[in-house]
Design an enzyme around this catalytic site. Structure first.
Site, short mmCIF file in Angstrom:
data_model
loop_
_atom_site.label_atom_id
_atom_site.label_comp_id
_atom_site.label_asym_id
_atom_site.label_seq_id
_atom_site.Cartn_x
_atom_site.Cartn_y
_atom_site.Cartn_z
N GLY A 88 0.87 -1.18 0.00
CA GLY A 88 0.00 0.00 0.00
C GLY A 88 0.90 1.21 0.00
O GLY A 88 1.78 1.33 -0.85
N GLU A 89 0.72 2.08 0.97
CA GLU A 89 1.54 3.29 1.06
C GLU A 89 2.05 3.41 2.49
O GLU A 89 1.27 3.66 3.41
CB GLU A 89 0.69 4.50 0.64
CG GLU A 89 1.49 5.72 0.34
CD GLU A 89 2.60 5.49 -0.68
OE1 GLU A 89 2.33 4.94 -1.77
OE2 GLU A 89 3.75 5.86 -0.37
N SER A 90 3.36 3.23 2.66
CA SER A 90 3.90 3.17 4.02
C SER A 90 3.69 4.46 4.81
O SER A 90 3.43 4.42 6.02
CB SER A 90 5.38 2.80 3.98
OG SER A 90 6.11 3.73 3.21
N CYS A 134 6.14 -5.14 0.34
CA CYS A 134 6.29 -3.82 -0.27
C CYS A 134 6.20 -2.72 0.80
O CYS A 134 7.13 -2.59 1.59
CB CYS A 134 5.27 -3.67 -1.40
SG CYS A 134 5.76 -2.46 -2.63
N ARG A 171 12.93 3.48 -0.64
CA ARG A 171 11.54 3.51 -1.15
C ARG A 171 11.54 3.86 -2.63
O ARG A 171 12.32 4.68 -3.09
CB ARG A 171 10.71 4.55 -0.40
CG ARG A 171 10.35 4.13 1.00
CD ARG A 171 9.46 5.18 1.64
NE ARG A 171 8.23 5.35 0.92
CZ ARG A 171 7.57 6.49 0.81
NH1 ARG A 171 8.04 7.58 1.35
NH2 ARG A 171 6.44 6.54 0.13
N ILE A 210 5.23 -3.02 -7.55
CA ILE A 210 4.42 -1.82 -7.74
C ILE A 210 5.03 -0.69 -6.91
O ILE A 210 4.96 -0.72 -5.69
CB ILE A 210 2.96 -2.07 -7.30
CG1 ILE A 210 2.38 -3.30 -8.01
CG2 ILE A 210 2.10 -0.83 -7.56
CD1 ILE A 210 1.06 -3.79 -7.46
N ARG A 211 5.63 0.28 -7.57
CA ARG A 211 6.38 1.33 -6.86
C ARG A 211 7.15 0.68 -5.71
O ARG A 211 7.10 1.10 -4.56
CB ARG A 211 5.43 2.42 -6.35
CG ARG A 211 4.92 3.32 -7.45
CD ARG A 211 3.90 4.35 -6.97
NE ARG A 211 2.66 3.71 -6.56
CZ ARG A 211 2.25 3.60 -5.30
NH1 ARG A 211 2.94 4.14 -4.33
NH2 ARG A 211 1.14 3.00 -5.03
N HIS A 233 4.53 -7.93 -4.54
CA HIS A 233 3.22 -8.47 -4.15
C HIS A 233 3.04 -9.84 -4.81
O HIS A 233 3.00 -9.90 -6.04
CB HIS A 233 2.09 -7.61 -4.70
CG HIS A 233 1.96 -6.24 -4.10
ND1 HIS A 233 0.93 -5.87 -3.29
CD2 HIS A 233 2.73 -5.14 -4.23
CE1 HIS A 233 1.05 -4.61 -2.94
NE2 HIS A 233 2.15 -4.14 -3.49
N GLU A 274 0.26 -11.66 -4.10
CA GLU A 274 -1.14 -12.02 -3.85
C GLU A 274 -2.09 -11.64 -4.98
O GLU A 274 -3.27 -11.93 -4.92
CB GLU A 274 -1.62 -11.38 -2.53
CG GLU A 274 -1.92 -9.87 -2.58
CD GLU A 274 -0.67 -9.01 -2.46
OE1 GLU A 274 0.46 -9.52 -2.61
OE2 GLU A 274 -0.82 -7.79 -2.23
#
Ligand code: GLN
Length: 193
Positions: free
Chosen positions: A50-52, A81, A113, A135-136, A171, A173
């Protein structure tokens, strides 16, 4: 040895529900967790992608830092991630390596990051014969000698483990082949804990 460990996926932000079929196919029970009481009731944690920075803000706002620290000290944790960024003991916010970002420091790894590039550099790749998504994604820039490197991508460690802690830059999943080799390995760790 636990027969069916309950795997709590931190559900503050990010990719949570896609873990359910993988966890179930690997012999675990899926649970989305977001309160201290939820945390105390599971056997192991997945910190999802997601976004840390957003996750850190929400952990702070809801007062979850201490309950997480307490639980992480005695249970297996897998960071994916953004989740791996939360687990590292050293985090640089970007490739310029200027600022450090707060983290739980569960694994002796240094992370940059967005180290593989921005959104346009996101890509899929095969790891252990399984298709995964970057993903990023963060780059695992350096890992301590006692960290077990389980997969490499572009010359950098991309799946690592040490004791009860595991991290992947990617990821696994998002595909529909259940369970991924990483979910299988993590549920086995949770069973043995
Ligand atoms: N770039 C994101 C971060 O820094 C991680 C992206 C992801 O989890 N897919 O938190």
């Amino acid at each position: 040895m636990k027969k069916k460990p309950v795997i709590g996926v931190l559900a503050l932000q990010g990719c949570v529900d896609r873990h359910r079929p993988h966890i179930e196919a690997a012999g675990g029970e899926f649970r989305a967790v977001k309160t201290a009481a939820d945390f105390d009731a599971v056997d192991a944690f997945i910190l999802p992608g997601g976004e840390s920075t957003t996750m850190l803000k929400l952990i702070d706002v809801f007062g979850l830092w201490e309950p997480l620290v307490r639980n992480f000290a005695k249970k297996p944790v897998w960071g994916i991630c953004a989740g791996s960024i939360l687990m590292a003991d050293k985090v640089y916010v970007d490739a310029a390596k200027t600022l450090a970002q707060k983290s739980f420091g569960l694994l002796p790894i240094t992370i940059v990051r967005n180290g593989y590039g921005r959104q346009l550099d996101s890509h899929t790749a095969e790891v252990d014969g399984f298709e995964v998504s970057f993903i990023r994604a963060p780059v695992f820039e350096a890992v301590a000698n006692d960290v077990n490197v389980r997969a490499v991508h572009g010359g950098k460690p991309a799946w690592v483990a040490k004791g009860p802690y595991m991290a992947s830059a990617f990821h696994p999943e998002l595909t529909m082949n259940y369970p991924s080799p990483m979910h299988r390995a993590f549920v086995e760790m949770a069973k043995a804990a």
